[in-house]
Motif scaffolding. Structure first.
Motif, PDB file in Angstrom:
ATOM      1  N   TYR A 143       0.805  -1.225   0.000  1.00  0.00           N
ATOM      2  CA  TYR A 143       0.000   0.000   0.000  1.00  0.00           C
ATOM      3  C   TYR A 143       0.832   1.265   0.000  1.00  0.00           C
ATOM      4  N   ASN A 144       2.125   1.137  -0.108  1.00  0.00           N
ATOM      5  CA  ASN A 144       2.961   2.338  -0.092  1.00  0.00           C
ATOM      6  C   ASN A 144       3.865   2.371  -1.322  1.00  0.00           C
ATOM      7  N   ASN A 145       3.258   2.172  -2.478  1.00  0.00           N
ATOM      8  CA  ASN A 145       3.978   2.262  -3.752  1.00  0.00           C
ATOM      9  C   ASN A 145       5.230   1.395  -3.775  1.00  0.00           C
ATOM     10  N   HIS A 146       5.169   0.270  -3.099  1.00  0.00           N
ATOM     11  CA  HIS A 146       6.292  -0.667  -3.102  1.00  0.00           C
ATOM     12  C   HIS A 146       7.581  -0.046  -2.613  1.00  0.00           C
ATOM     13  N   SER A 147       7.474   0.951  -1.745  1.00  0.00           N
ATOM     14  CA  SER A 147       8.745   1.503  -1.245  1.00  0.00           C
ATOM     15  C   SER A 147       9.231   0.603  -0.119  1.00  0.00           C
ATOM     16  N   PRO A 148      10.448   0.075  -0.273  1.00  0.00           N
ATOM     17  CA  PRO A 148      10.957  -0.927   0.664  1.00  0.00           C
ATOM     18  C   PRO A 148      11.323  -0.324   2.019  1.00  0.00           C
ATOM     19  N   VAL A 149      11.352  -1.158   3.050  1.00  0.00           N
ATOM     20  CA  VAL A 149      11.775  -0.725   4.375  1.00  0.00           C
ATOM     21  C   VAL A 149      13.201  -1.203   4.602  1.00  0.00           C
ATOM     22  N   PHE A 150      13.368  -2.512   4.688  1.00  0.00           N
ATOM     23  CA  PHE A 150      14.714  -3.065   4.857  1.00  0.00           C
ATOM     24  C   PHE A 150      15.345  -3.434   3.526  1.00  0.00           C
ATOM     25  N   GLY A 151      14.529  -3.489   2.482  1.00  0.00           N
ATOM     26  CA  GLY A 151      15.044  -3.899   1.186  1.00  0.00           C
ATOM     27  C   GLY A 151      15.775  -2.797   0.449  1.00  0.00           C
ATOM     28  N   THR A 152      16.286  -1.850   1.209  1.00  0.00           N
ATOM     29  CA  THR A 152      17.104  -0.804   0.617  1.00  0.00           C
ATOM     30  C   THR A 152      18.223  -0.509   1.601  1.00  0.00           C
ATOM     31  N   GLY A 153      19.211   0.251   1.178  1.00  0.00           N
ATOM     32  CA  GLY A 153      20.355   0.496   2.052  1.00  0.00           C
ATOM     33  C   GLY A 153      19.931   1.026   3.418  1.00  0.00           C
ATOM     34  N   GLY A 154      20.704   0.707   4.431  1.00  0.00           N
ATOM     35  CA  GLY A 154      20.383   1.178   5.770  1.00  0.00           C
ATOM     36  C   GLY A 154      21.516   0.895   6.724  1.00  0.00           C
ATOM     37  N   LEU A 155      21.360   1.433   7.933  1.00  0.00           N
ATOM     38  CA  LEU A 155      22.414   1.289   8.942  1.00  0.00           C
ATOM     39  C   LEU A 155      22.786  -0.171   9.182  1.00  0.00           C
ATOM     40  N   VAL A 156      21.772  -1.011   9.297  1.00  0.00           N
ATOM     41  CA  VAL A 156      22.054  -2.403   9.646  1.00  0.00           C
ATOM     42  C   VAL A 156      22.864  -3.087   8.560  1.00  0.00           C
ATOM     43  N   TRP A 157      22.552  -2.767   7.297  1.00  0.00           N
ATOM     44  CA  TRP A 157      23.277  -3.432   6.199  1.00  0.00           C
ATOM     45  C   TRP A 157      24.700  -2.917   6.104  1.00  0.00           C
ATOM     46  N   CYS A 158      24.868  -1.612   6.362  1.00  0.00           N
ATOM     47  CA  CYS A 158      26.229  -1.067   6.365  1.00  0.00           C
ATOM     48  C   CYS A 158      27.052  -1.755   7.448  1.00  0.00           C
ATOM     49  N   SER A 159      26.466  -1.851   8.641  1.00  0.00           N
ATOM     50  CA  SER A 159      27.202  -2.458   9.742  1.00  0.00           C
ATOM     51  C   SER A 159      27.537  -3.907   9.439  1.00  0.00           C
ATOM     52  N   LEU A 160      26.555  -4.606   8.875  1.00  0.00           N
ATOM     53  CA  LEU A 160      26.792  -6.016   8.564  1.00  0.00           C
ATOM     54  C   LEU A 160      27.877  -6.166   7.512  1.00  0.00           C
ATOM     55  N   THR A 161      27.825  -5.319   6.487  1.00  0.00           N
ATOM     56  CA  THR A 161      28.817  -5.411   5.417  1.00  0.00           C
ATOM     57  C   THR A 161      30.214  -5.177   5.972  1.00  0.00           C
ATOM     58  N   LEU A 162      30.342  -4.136   6.781  1.00  0.00           N
ATOM     59  CA  LEU A 162      31.663  -3.849   7.341  1.00  0.00           C
ATOM     60  C   LEU A 162      32.064  -4.916   8.354  1.00  0.00           C
ATOM     61  N   ALA A 163      31.084  -5.458   9.064  1.00  0.00           N
ATOM     62  CA  ALA A 163      31.398  -6.531  10.009  1.00  0.00           C
ATOM     63  C   ALA A 163      31.985  -7.714   9.254  1.00  0.00           C
ATOM     64  N   LEU A 164      31.375  -8.025   8.120  1.00  0.00           N
ATOM     65  CA  LEU A 164      31.889  -9.123   7.298  1.00  0.00           C
ATOM     66  C   LEU A 164      33.299  -8.805   6.822  1.00  0.00           C
ATOM     67  N   MET A 165      33.493  -7.531   6.439  1.00  0.00           N
ATOM     68  CA  MET A 165      34.793  -7.143   5.898  1.00  0.00           C
ATOM     69  C   MET A 165      35.882  -7.238   6.964  1.00  0.00           C
ATOM     70  N   THR A 166      35.542  -6.884   8.188  1.00  0.00           N
ATOM     71  CA  THR A 166      36.558  -6.850   9.236  1.00  0.00           C
ATOM     72  C   THR A 166      36.623  -8.156  10.023  1.00  0.00           C
ATOM     73  N   LEU A 167      35.759  -9.118   9.655  1.00  0.00           N
ATOM     74  CA  LEU A 167      35.730 -10.392  10.375  1.00  0.00           C
ATOM     75  C   LEU A 167      37.104 -11.067  10.441  1.00  0.00           C
ATOM     76  N   PRO A 168      37.837 -11.121   9.329  1.00  0.00           N
ATOM     77  CA  PRO A 168      39.143 -11.803   9.396  1.00  0.00           C
ATOM     78  C   PRO A 168      40.067 -11.192  10.446  1.00  0.00           C
ATOM     79  N   VAL A 169      40.030  -9.883  10.561  1.00  0.00           N
ATOM     80  CA  VAL A 169      40.900  -9.230  11.539  1.00  0.00           C
ATOM     81  C   VAL A 169      40.606  -9.766  12.930  1.00  0.00           C
ATOM     82  N   VAL A 170      39.326  -9.827  13.264  1.00  0.00           N
ATOM     83  CA  VAL A 170      38.948 -10.284  14.604  1.00  0.00           C
ATOM     84  C   VAL A 170      39.260 -11.763  14.773  1.00  0.00           C
ATOM     85  N   ILE A 171      38.985 -12.551  13.745  1.00  0.00           N
ATOM     86  CA  ILE A 171      39.239 -13.994  13.859  1.00  0.00           C
ATOM     87  C   ILE A 171      40.722 -14.256  14.080  1.00  0.00           C
TER      88      ILE A 171
END
Ligand SMILES: Nc1ncnc2c1ncn2[C@@H]1O[C@H](COP(=O)(O)OP(=O)(O)O)[C@@H](O)[C@H]1O
Ligand SMILES: [Mg+2]
Lengths: 265, 543
Positions: free
Chosen positions: B371-399
């Motif tokens: 009902y909102n012109n298909h405007s996504p909530v989580f299906g678009t860029g956001g804080l959580v995805w940025c954090s997750l992406t960088l978390a994945l990127m920095t995972l080797p360092v922590v491991i």
């Protein structure tokens, strides 16, 4: 907590074959470290293992509480029984075996925690929360380890601030906190000065009222001072096992004689 | 053969020692050079310099500080022609705020006391000669009057107060209303679709609309009220301009200030930079939302990467069967650290945003989509995805750091724990992990430093040039993980390479860089402080 009950202090010299090692052999990978060891350790006595470096004293000791399980590629033959039950019995959990068989290491290894937490660690891991009980156990264990008077005012300071001798006694207190039946000591005094060594030896005398003690030592004087029986090993074999008096006064094997008289090549 | 026992220099290895120190010196010099450039350029932005009135040959005059002087590109080396860059300001008149003039055209330079600098809401700063001020009560002060300066400052702060009121009105109340209206509109569409009664919703929407109009009027009134006060000025060409005070952020007389007053303006500008929102396509004002976004993202990233990294490392080190497969996994993890960060951005967009976010939207926000012109909530860029992406990127360092730390816990400690009858997990939980904590934190510090400075992947998964709202605010549920946010690193890129007037943006680029460096240093100091406290607690015993 039935385990915390003080065991009835019976006459010294209970069962003669409290720990019974039967035809025991042991391999690290393809290297044979022990060969057909057979000896019985009586209840509430002190037995010393002596012998030159690398003869397998630690290996045998570490088999009594299955610490060697941590090493890869090990194999054993024969059997070890404690109180007539095999320690390799599949029905016996290693954890419960280790709760009955405490261990003190050559290098004192306190945890980087407070003195109090070090002593009650064994109770913490079985989930004891009762503060009063923990405190009581802490005090009695430290008293038994002859450390109470020195640390009672700083129980909540880091254990790493203690001196070497104090640390080793703390490790003894930690090992006896959950009242094991057997106490294994692997050269407990080798890193200590003579005064600290003296204290620990005195302690062993007192502890044997309650515990069966197996001690590995490099010092023959120490073996003579603290133990009731002594086993002499050489190159993974048991050369002689008898009362300490007999071993030191009148050994039946020439190798033993050579070793205790310091003539050993 | 008589031979004196001399060792050749090479044999003693001295040249190699020198070489290593040379390497260190080169590294240090480069770092120091970079830092001093950033610090000097970054801080210069805030310093109120004296402002020259420069008369040029053809009778033209300019008012504004000189920014730099250089040999004109292409001029002969034997007879170099110098040119100067001035910040002339007043974009509405001059077109470009920074202009180059041949030095030979300069006839006369003076620093008249009456010149004023104005920072404005629009069209950038202006350097002018004031004529008269009409205050909000309609009273007129000539620039020559003694009361002019104080009255001007009063009016400037009054205008600031009104701007703030309007801002809070639009931000909080109108923002709230907007989101409520949004919800009602969705409700309405749903009701129409499902043939439910629409009247109550329509009534509610009407009510909200009225409230909105009321607030809008209120804001306009405030603005009108402020519009009464105005400042009449002459520009460099002596043309008269009227500047409403509502537009003026700061007014100062650059050639009259004492050192103390200069310092005052310096710090008030730094304060504005840190706490205010950006203006004018980010080239003016502050970077508060970007600081906030960077901090929120970095902290959130650390919260994600630490447990994942530690759990993975504990498994690899303590439980996994040592062998070929494990070695292979280790090599993969280490190589992950070498993958270009933009690749993580692409992965984040493709997997986190579209697959994960899209699924979340389908499962929990189906209504909203429909009902909102298909405007996504989580299906678009956001804080959580940025954090997750960088978390994945920095995972080797922590491991890698965690594995290292676990491995360096003395074996005796492990054996002591097992010998008291603790299980393997209890040993890890109560003895090994606490003892390894400082080493683990070192890994997290490195990960944070890397994550905070990363820009490229973020552009794909949720960082924007201008975000209307912060990712954490007073509206439930307070932490808005789905929101897009601003980031200092991206802010910098955007200013430096995407803004129409790169000269005007340059000072902000330096200031932002300085701030980002300070922020990363602060985060690191914080983590190092925690680590040192842990270290002190777990400092290894002297056996
Ligand atoms: N973890 C191990 N892996 C392989 N060989 C070992 C290990 N521990 C001990 N050994 C070997 O077993 C033999 C007996 O060692 P040990 O029991 O430590 O002797 P002792 O304590 O009497 O000095 C030695 O030859 C030693 O090299
Ligand atoms: Mg040994």
């Amino acid at each position: 907590m039935t385990r915390l009950k003080v065991r009835p202090s019976t006459e010294r010299g209970g069962r003669k074959d409290y720990i019974s090692i039967k035809n025991f052999g042991f391999w690290y990978g393809s290297k044979k470290a022990l060969e057909s060891i057979s000896l019985d350790i009586p209840e509430r006595q002190v037995v010393a293992f002596i012998g030159p470096s690398g003869c397998g004293k630690s290996t045998l000791l570490r088999n009594l509480n299955r610490m060697n399980d941590l090493v890869d590629n090990i194999r054993h033959e024969g059997d070890i029984q404690i109180d007539s039950r095999s320690i390799y019995d599949p029905g016996l959990e290693v954890i419960s075996l280790r709760r009955r068989v405490g261990m003190v290491f050559q290098k004192s290894n306190p945890f980087p925690k407070s003195i109090f937490e070090n002593v009650v660690y064994a109770l913490r891991v079985v989930g004891v929360r009762d503060r009063a009980l923990l405190e009581e156990v802490c005090e009695t264990s430290l008293r038994k380890a002859a450390l109470w008077d020195e640390v009672k005012d700083r129980l909540h300071d880091s254990a790493l601030g203690l001196s070497g001798g104090q640390m080793q006694r703390l490790c003894i207190a930690r090992a006896i906190a959950n009242r094991p039946e057997i106490l294994l000591m692997d050269e407990p005094c080798s890193a200590l000065d003579p005064i600290a060594t003296g204290k620990i030896e005195e302690l062993i005398h007192e502890l044997k009222e309650q515990f069966t003690i197996v001690i590995v030592t490099h010092s023959m004087q120490q073996a003579a001072r603290v133990s009731d029986r002594t086993a002499f090993f050489y190159l993974g074999k048991q050369v002689e096992y008898d009362t300490t008096e007999k071993i030191f006064m009148n050994p039946s094997q020439p190798q033993t004689e050579a070793y205790i008289s310091g003539r050993f090549g | 053969m008589s031979s004196t026992p001399t060792t050749s220099t090479t044999a003693r290895g001295e040249p190699w020692v020198w070489l290593t120190s040379l390497g260190l010196i080169v590294g240090l010099v480069m770092v120091a050079g970079l830092l001093s450039l950033v610090v000097s350029e970054g801080l210069r932005v805030f310093w109120p310099e004296t402002v020259a009135v420069t008369e040029l040959k053809e009778g033209r005059a300019i008012i504004g500080p000189m920014v730099q002087r250089r040999i004109r590109p292409g001029s002969p080396a034997s007879a170099p022609v110098y040119e100067r860059q001035y910040q002339v300001g007043m974009r509405e008149v001059n077109g470009q705020a920074y202009q180059w003039f041949d030095e030979s055209r300069v006839v006369k330079e003076s620093f008249p006391a009456e010149v004023m600098g104005l920072e404005r809401m629009e069209n950038g700063p202006a350097f002018v000669r004031p004529v008269r001020l009409t205050n909000s009560a309609g009273k007129v002060y000539q620039a020559t009057e003694a009361a002019f300066a104080t009255e001007l400052q009063n009016e400037v702060s009054r205008a600031a107060g009104i701007r703030e009121k309007i801002a809070s009105l639009t931000k909080n109340e109108i923002g709230d209303l907007n989101s409520q209206m949004e919800k009602s509109r969705i409700d309405l569409r749903r009701a129409e679709d499902q043939h439910l009664p629409v009247e109550p919703i329509k009534a509610r929407l009407e009510q909200l609309n009225q409230a909105y109009a009321g607030l809008h009027d209120q804001a306009e009134n405030l603005q009108k009220q402020a519009g009464l006060a105005k400042l009449e000025v002459l520009d460099a060409a002596k043309n008269a301009h009227v500047i409403p005070l509502f537009q003026i952020v700061r007014a100062w007389s650059p050639n009259q200030l004492s050192f103390g007053e200069r310092l005052g303006i310096f710090f008030s500008r730094i304060g504005e930079f840190i706490t205010a929102e950006p203006r004018e396509a980010n080239t003016e004002g502050g970077v508060m939302p970007a600081i906030f976004g960077t901090l929120a993202m970095t902290v959130f990233m650390s919260l994600l990467v630490t447990p994942f990294g530690v759990i993975a490392a504990v498994y690899l080190r303590e439980y996994a069967q040592q062998g070929f497969l494990l070695r292979f996994v280790r090599i993969c993890v280490n190589n992950l650290a070498g993958v270009p960060s933009i690749v993580f951005g692409v992965f984040g967009l493709g997997f986190f945003v579209y697959v994960l976010g899209g699924t979340i939207d389908q499962l929990f926000f189906a209504d909203q989509l429909k009902y909102n012109n298909h405007s996504p909530v989580f299906g678009t860029g956001g804080l959580v995805w940025c954090s997750l992406t960088l978390a994945l990127m920095t995972l080797p360092v922590v491991i890698v750091a965690t594995e290292e730390a676990l491995g360096s816990v003395p074996r005796g400690m492990r054996e002591a724990s097992l010998a008291t009858g603790a299980s393997k997990w209890q040993t890890i939980r109560y003895v090994i992990l606490p003892a390894a904590a400082p080493g683990i934190l070192t890994g997290v510090i490195l990960a944070m430093a890397r994550g905070a400075g990363e820009v490229a992947p973020l552009m794909l998964v949720g960082v924007v040039k201008l975000a209307p709202t912060l990712p954490i605010d007073a509206t439930a549920p307070f932490l808005h993980l789905d929101r897009k946010f601003m980031h200092l690193g991206f802010h910098e890129y955007d200013l430096g390479f995407q803004s129409p007037d790169s000269d005007a943006a340059r000072p902000m680029v330096f200031a932002t860089t300085l701030l980002l460096i300070i922020l990363v240093v602060c985060l690191n100091i914080g983590a190092i402080y925690i680590r040192n406290r842990l270290r002190a607690r777990y400092k290894s015993a002297s056996f």
